[in-house]
Design a protein around this motif. Structure first.
Motif, mmCIF file in Angstrom:
data_model
loop_
_atom_site.group_PDB
_atom_site.id
_atom_site.type_symbol
_atom_site.label_atom_id
_atom_site.label_comp_id
_atom_site.label_asym_id
_atom_site.label_seq_id
_atom_site.Cartn_x
_atom_site.Cartn_y
_atom_site.Cartn_z
ATOM 1 N N CYS A 183 0.842 -1.191 0.000
ATOM 2 C CA CYS A 183 0.000 0.000 0.000
ATOM 3 C C CYS A 183 0.882 1.248 0.000
ATOM 4 O O CYS A 183 1.898 1.295 0.691
ATOM 5 C CB CYS A 183 -0.910 0.013 1.221
ATOM 6 S SG CYS A 183 -2.039 -1.396 1.305
ATOM 7 N N SER A 184 0.481 2.272 -0.731
ATOM 8 C CA SER A 184 1.342 3.429 -0.925
ATOM 9 C C SER A 184 1.334 4.397 0.249
ATOM 10 O O SER A 184 2.362 5.004 0.581
ATOM 11 C CB SER A 184 0.931 4.179 -2.198
ATOM 12 O OG SER A 184 -0.424 4.595 -2.120
ATOM 13 N N VAL A 185 0.198 4.579 0.913
ATOM 14 C CA VAL A 185 0.112 5.547 2.017
ATOM 15 C C VAL A 185 0.585 4.917 3.320
ATOM 16 O O VAL A 185 1.392 5.482 4.049
ATOM 17 C CB VAL A 185 -1.316 6.103 2.156
ATOM 18 C CG1 VAL A 185 -1.442 6.992 3.387
ATOM 19 C CG2 VAL A 185 -1.698 6.880 0.898
ATOM 20 N N GLY A 186 0.057 3.742 3.655
ATOM 21 C CA GLY A 186 0.603 2.975 4.760
ATOM 22 C C GLY A 186 -0.018 3.194 6.120
ATOM 23 O O GLY A 186 0.261 2.445 7.048
ATOM 24 N N VAL A 187 -0.844 4.221 6.314
ATOM 25 C CA VAL A 187 -1.630 4.381 7.534
ATOM 26 C C VAL A 187 -3.080 4.606 7.130
ATOM 27 O O VAL A 187 -3.368 5.066 6.024
ATOM 28 C CB VAL A 187 -1.140 5.549 8.419
ATOM 29 C CG1 VAL A 187 0.223 5.247 9.006
ATOM 30 C CG2 VAL A 187 -1.112 6.868 7.648
ATOM 31 N N ARG A 191 -10.044 11.085 13.763
ATOM 32 C CA ARG A 191 -8.845 10.250 13.742
ATOM 33 C C ARG A 191 -7.868 10.829 12.739
ATOM 34 O O ARG A 191 -8.222 11.005 11.574
ATOM 35 C CB ARG A 191 -9.180 8.801 13.348
ATOM 36 C CG ARG A 191 -7.962 7.877 13.314
ATOM 37 C CD ARG A 191 -8.322 6.453 12.876
ATOM 38 N NE ARG A 191 -8.586 6.366 11.447
ATOM 39 C CZ ARG A 191 -8.936 5.238 10.817
ATOM 40 N NH1 ARG A 191 -9.091 4.123 11.511
ATOM 41 N NH2 ARG A 191 -9.163 5.229 9.517
ATOM 42 N N PRO A 192 -6.636 11.142 13.149
ATOM 43 C CA PRO A 192 -5.642 11.540 12.149
ATOM 44 C C PRO A 192 -5.273 10.356 11.271
ATOM 45 O O PRO A 192 -5.347 9.202 11.708
ATOM 46 C CB PRO A 192 -4.457 12.004 13.000
ATOM 47 C CG PRO A 192 -4.606 11.303 14.300
ATOM 48 C CD PRO A 192 -6.083 11.106 14.504
ATOM 49 N N GLY A 193 -4.896 10.630 10.048
ATOM 50 C CA GLY A 193 -4.579 9.530 9.141
ATOM 51 C C GLY A 193 -3.800 9.983 7.933
ATOM 52 O O GLY A 193 -3.022 10.943 7.980
ATOM 53 N N GLU A 215 7.449 8.903 3.550
ATOM 54 C CA GLU A 215 8.148 7.617 3.540
ATOM 55 C C GLU A 215 7.952 6.885 4.868
ATOM 56 O O GLU A 215 7.730 5.669 4.893
ATOM 57 C CB GLU A 215 9.634 7.843 3.280
ATOM 58 C CG GLU A 215 10.456 6.547 3.243
ATOM 59 C CD GLU A 215 11.935 6.783 3.050
ATOM 60 O OE1 GLU A 215 12.618 5.852 2.580
ATOM 61 O OE2 GLU A 215 12.421 7.894 3.371
ATOM 62 N N ALA A 216 7.997 7.628 5.959
ATOM 63 C CA ALA A 216 7.832 7.012 7.279
ATOM 64 C C ALA A 216 6.451 6.395 7.442
ATOM 65 O O ALA A 216 6.315 5.291 7.975
ATOM 66 C CB ALA A 216 8.081 8.054 8.367
ATOM 67 N N ALA A 217 5.411 7.086 6.990
ATOM 68 C CA ALA A 217 4.056 6.543 7.082
ATOM 69 C C ALA A 217 3.921 5.270 6.260
ATOM 70 O O ALA A 217 3.332 4.278 6.708
ATOM 71 C CB ALA A 217 3.042 7.589 6.609
ATOM 72 N N ALA A 218 4.488 5.273 5.057
ATOM 73 C CA ALA A 218 4.409 4.089 4.203
ATOM 74 C C ALA A 218 5.144 2.901 4.807
ATOM 75 O O ALA A 218 4.763 1.750 4.590
ATOM 76 C CB ALA A 218 4.973 4.411 2.821
ATOM 77 N N ASN A 219 6.195 3.167 5.589
ATOM 78 C CA ASN A 219 7.006 2.087 6.162
ATOM 79 C C ASN A 219 6.548 1.632 7.533
ATOM 80 O O ASN A 219 6.975 0.561 8.006
ATOM 81 C CB ASN A 219 8.467 2.556 6.290
ATOM 82 C CG ASN A 219 9.200 2.544 4.967
ATOM 83 O OD1 ASN A 219 8.875 1.778 4.069
ATOM 84 N ND2 ASN A 219 10.202 3.403 4.838
ATOM 85 N N GLY A 244 1.832 17.339 10.159
ATOM 86 C CA GLY A 244 1.481 16.654 8.919
ATOM 87 C C GLY A 244 1.181 15.190 9.164
ATOM 88 O O GLY A 244 0.446 14.830 10.094
ATOM 89 N N LEU A 245 1.748 14.311 8.332
ATOM 90 C CA LEU A 245 1.538 12.872 8.504
ATOM 91 C C LEU A 245 2.146 12.353 9.800
ATOM 92 O O LEU A 245 1.798 11.267 10.253
ATOM 93 C CB LEU A 245 2.129 12.119 7.314
ATOM 94 C CG LEU A 245 1.296 12.130 6.039
ATOM 95 C CD1 LEU A 245 2.045 11.416 4.914
ATOM 96 C CD2 LEU A 245 -0.056 11.470 6.258
ATOM 97 N N GLY A 246 3.039 13.132 10.414
ATOM 98 C CA GLY A 246 3.582 12.734 11.704
ATOM 99 C C GLY A 246 2.518 12.576 12.762
ATOM 100 O O GLY A 246 2.651 11.743 13.677
#
Length: 317
Positions: free
Chosen positions: A177-181, A196-198, A271-275, A300-302
């Motif tokens: 999956c590309s987004v990961g969360v 919910r953050p995502g 990249e961190a979210a995807a991993n 952000g995604l953090g």
């Protein structure tokens, strides 16, 4: 539940999609990829199929599910959109955004989908396989993450098979999956509220609205998926904001804080979210030693990454 000897692993072509749709329409469960994580799909109008999702995952029945549909027209058949909700739908669908909306009286969804609430969580996923499958089925499909409840979410078909193999009929293998969360969830009370953050940063939603999102009150009742205190958890214990590993721990790094694995050596939150889930799966499979996690910026995604990590590290029943 049906006697499942083996879970079919379907290839991502027209034949695999047709087989996945056939299984779903017959009341079976099929895991399929979205841009966020792999979902565990069941037809949302089929009471038994929806009940089997809760059974397969070991999911509490008070935890609502997200109905996935291919487009805004399909959303309007099961939910009512305010002007603000319509604006967000136009801006971000298809994509990693879930909206909690008033459910239409004639929606025809199983009561289990909404956990007895008068609202329904809805998403239009942005993944070609998910889109093709939803159009082939022609009905709303609920699809919580395809993992045992409370455990690490799956971002690859192998993760699904490791957690639910033999308990569901099939998995449609579309690769990582590309987004990961999971998706960002927004409700309306009546103003937009971040539930919910995502995978869609709150800042992007606020830019589209031209106003800040309200935040869910601490201790509020569960009104959307992903709000349990302990969730997304590996078997191993998790320690957050670690500058370095303690003796006996394994380190999940970020940026300059390195370890056995690193979410993003360059400090890239995308990249961190995807991993995130893939690396938690890998560290968890390597043994039961505690996992120390380096600090991740809470912007952000953090925010989504830290939300998942806090729930993974929360005390467990």
């Amino acid at each position: 539940m049906a006697d499942l000897h083996a879970t079919e692993r379907l290839v991502p072509d027209d034949t695999g999609i047709a087989r996945a749709a056939e299984v779903l329409l017959a009341g079976g469960l099929v895991s399929f990829p979205t841009e966020t994580v792999y979902g565990l799909g069941g037809v949302a109008t089929d009471d038994i199929a929806v009940a089997r999702i809760f059974e397969a995952k070991g999911r509490p029945h008070f935890n609502p599910l997200i109905a996935h549909v291919p487009d805004l027209e399909a959303v309007s058949k099961i939910a009512e959109l305010s002007e603000r909700a319509h604006d967000l739908a136009q801006a971000f669908w298809p994509g990693p955004l879930t909206l909690v909306l008033p459910m239409r009286a004639d929606a025809g969804l199983s009561p289990l989908v909404s956990a007895g609430l008068t609202t329904v969580a809805v998403r239009v996923p942005d993944h070609p396989l998910a889109q093709k499958l939803l159009r082939a089925v022609g009905r709303p499909v609920v699809a919580p993450s395809a993992n045992p409840s409370g455990r690490i979410s799956p971002t690859e078909a192998a993760h699904v098979l490791a957690g639910l193999g033999g308990r569901i009929e099939a998995v449609l293998d579309g690769g990582p999956c590309s987004v990961g969360v999971e998706s960002t969830i927004v409700g309306f009370n009546p103003e937009p509220v971040l539930l919910r953050p995502g995978g869609l940063p709150a800042e992007a939603i606020e830019d589209a609205l031209g106003a800040p999102l309200a935040r869910r009150a601490e201790g509020a009742g569960i009104n959307a998926p992903g709000q349990l205190a302990s969730h997304y958890a590996p078997d191993a214990r998790v320690r957050l904001d670690a500058e370095a590993a303690r003796p006996g721990e394994r380190m999940l790094g970020f940026g300059d804080a390195d370890g056995e694995m690193n979410l993003s050596p360059s400090g890239d939150l995308v990249e961190a979210a995807a991993n995130l889930f893939r690396m938690l799966h890998a560290l968890d499979a390597a043994g039961d030693a505690p996992i120390a996690v380096a600090p991740v910026p809470d912007t952000g995604l953090g925010r989504a990454i830290n939300d998942r990590l806090r729930r993974a590290a929360a005390p467990r029943d």
